[in-house]
Design an enzyme around this catalytic site. Structure first.
Site, PDB file in Angstrom:
ATOM      1  N   ARG A 132       0.995  -1.149  -0.028  1.00  0.00           N
ATOM      2  CA  ARG A 132      -0.016  -0.050  -0.086  1.00  0.00           C
ATOM      3  C   ARG A 132       0.887   1.379  -0.041  1.00  0.00           C
ATOM      4  O   ARG A 132       1.998   1.183   0.783  1.00  0.00           O
ATOM      5  CB  ARG A 132      -0.917   0.241   1.379  1.00  0.00           C
ATOM      6  CG  ARG A 132      -2.189  -0.878   1.073  1.00  0.00           C
ATOM      7  CD  ARG A 132      -3.264  -0.320   0.009  1.00  0.00           C
ATOM      8  NE  ARG A 132      -4.186  -1.462   0.193  1.00  0.00           N
ATOM      9  CZ  ARG A 132      -4.537  -2.074  -0.886  1.00  0.00           C
ATOM     10  NH1 ARG A 132      -3.601  -2.511  -1.515  1.00  0.00           N
ATOM     11  NH2 ARG A 132      -5.675  -2.927  -0.727  1.00  0.00           N
ATOM     12  N   GLU A 143      -3.236   7.954  -4.041  1.00  0.00           N
ATOM     13  CA  GLU A 143      -3.776   7.290  -5.398  1.00  0.00           C
ATOM     14  C   GLU A 143      -5.186   8.149  -5.835  1.00  0.00           C
ATOM     15  O   GLU A 143      -6.001   8.173  -5.000  1.00  0.00           O
ATOM     16  CB  GLU A 143      -4.152   5.742  -5.431  1.00  0.00           C
ATOM     17  CG  GLU A 143      -2.727   5.111  -5.117  1.00  0.00           C
ATOM     18  CD  GLU A 143      -2.871   3.659  -5.185  1.00  0.00           C
ATOM     19  OE1 GLU A 143      -4.060   3.409  -5.335  1.00  0.00           O
ATOM     20  OE2 GLU A 143      -1.724   3.028  -4.849  1.00  0.00           O
ATOM     21  N   HIS A 176      -1.002   0.661  -9.821  1.00  0.00           N
ATOM     22  CA  HIS A 176      -1.450  -0.236  -9.025  1.00  0.00           C
ATOM     23  C   HIS A 176      -2.332  -1.355  -9.653  1.00  0.00           C
ATOM     24  O   HIS A 176      -3.501  -1.762  -9.599  1.00  0.00           O
ATOM     25  CB  HIS A 176      -2.825   0.302  -8.160  1.00  0.00           C
ATOM     26  CG  HIS A 176      -3.090  -0.415  -6.861  1.00  0.00           C
ATOM     27  ND1 HIS A 176      -3.407   0.352  -5.722  1.00  0.00           N
ATOM     28  CD2 HIS A 176      -2.912  -1.659  -6.637  1.00  0.00           C
ATOM     29  CE1 HIS A 176      -3.801  -0.545  -4.550  1.00  0.00           C
ATOM     30  NE2 HIS A 176      -3.487  -1.743  -5.167  1.00  0.00           N
TER      31      HIS A 176
HETATM   32  C1  DGY Z   1      -5.576  -5.827  -2.966  1.00  0.00           C
HETATM   33  O1  DGY Z   1      -6.283  -6.852  -3.532  1.00  0.00           O
HETATM   34  O2  DGY Z   1      -5.406  -5.480  -2.080  1.00  0.00           O
HETATM   35  C2  DGY Z   1      -4.819  -5.125  -4.312  1.00  0.00           C
HETATM   36  O3  DGY Z   1      -4.161  -3.956  -4.065  1.00  0.00           O
HETATM   37  C3  DGY Z   1      -5.731  -4.799  -5.372  1.00  0.00           C
HETATM   38  O4  DGY Z   1      -5.628  -6.385  -5.919  1.00  0.00           O
END
Ligand code: DGY
Length: 323
Positions: free
Chosen positions: A237, A266, A284
């Protein structure tokens, strides 16, 4: 038939499975819902399938109302959920663990290799027409083979990522809340403290969940503790990294390069990031393969179908509500 809302168009197979059993409504726009739209659309639903971009907190849960039994995230990360607020209201929350480990781990490797061997930078250079021919000192990069790979966070994705280091004959060190002796035996990895991880990694990849305790896991002090030749990779993240501090570190040569799939705010990037040649940035997309996105949809849909049938979901993030 129950009423299920889906906050963004998903792959067709899981939606078809859902439509066979329930009345399904989907956000018709090719964008995330605004907060106002989300508050309006969840009203009176029995179940909602959400994205990591939808903040599901007390006001949204209250807007959905007492009929709503489950919010199923189409993501493994669930930092968009206010877990306490849902648990207090008896609402089940689920995520999609397991089905995206390999895709995300492979993507972290793609970023690592792209940054080490300057692939996007040299691709841009070649397309610009500036290349005048082969040169011994052009675009030298970093060797990956037989270097030290650091892994922060040894959950499913961290393990899948670390296991692929064998192909490059790397020494693997990792840091997490506690050691994982089984994984150490299987993969020859070594548990280290955070200071050692920062100091010794040639490549450092982040696979931590975003929690108050992991926010800015990498900041200016951590970047200064890394090797000037190191490459940082983040597919977890964005807020795991202080992005402004990273821009300064990449600009000033504190570390050598970075590969980023995720960003602090984002879809915005920290000022100056996109101008740097020593960072590879992608929007992402770590889980964005056809097979993985379909599997994520099937997991979210299975959770909804089970809960609406009165069964426990497969992947609950607040199991206290099931007791
Ligand atoms: C998640 O699944 O947490 C990713 O960031 C997106 O697939």
């Amino acid at each position: 038939m129950a009423s299920v809302y889906v906050t963004r168009m998903l792959p067709p197979e899981p939606l078809d499975a859902l439509r066979r059993c329930h009345a399904v409504e989907i956000n018709p726009h090719d964008r995330a819902l605004t907060r106002e739209e989300l508050l309006r659309e969840v009203r009176g639903r029995d179940a909602v399938i959400t994205l990591l971009t939808d903040t599901i907190d007390g006001p949204v849960l209250d807007a959905a109302g007492p009929r709503c039994r489950i919010f199923a995230n189409y993501a493994v990360g669930f930092d968009n959920f206010d877990v306490d607020a849902a648990t207090a209201r008896g609402v089940i929350l689920t995520n999609t663990p397991g089905v995206l480990d390999e895709a995300t781990a492979t993507h972290a490797w793609a970023l690592l290799l792209s940054a080490a061997r300057r692939i996007p930078e040299t691709d841009r250079f070649l397309r610009s027409g500036a290349w005048t021919g082969w040169g011994p000192l052009q675009f030298l990069g970093r060797d990956v083979d037989r270097t030290t790979l650091g892994v922060a966070g040894l959950g499913r994705i961290g393990k899948a990522f670390a296991a692929k280091a064998r192909a490059f004959d790397m020494r693997v060190i990792y840091h997490d809340l506690r050691p994982s002796p089984d994984f150490e035996r299987a993969c020859g990895a070594t548990f280290v403290d955070k200071a050692t991880l920062l100091r010794e990694s040639d490549f450092l990849s982040l696979h931590l969940p975003l929690l108050p305790s992991t926010r800015h896991f990498i900041g200016a002090a951590e970047l200064a503790a890394m090797k000037p030749t190191a490459v940082l990779v983040n597919t977890g993240r964005g807020p795991l990294v202080d992005e402004k501090a990273l821009v300064a570190a990449l600009r000033d040569g504190v570390i050598w390069g970075a590969g980023l799939d995720v960003f602090e705010e984002e879809p915005r990037l920290a000022p100056g990031l996109e101008a740097l040649d020593n960072v590879v940035i992608v929007p992402h997309t770590a889980s964005a393969t056809f097979r993985t996105r379909q599997a994520m949809g099937m997991t979210a849909v299975d959770n909804v179908l089970r809960v609406l049938a009165g069964d426990p979901p497969l992947t609950c993030v607040n199991p206290a509500v099931l007791r």
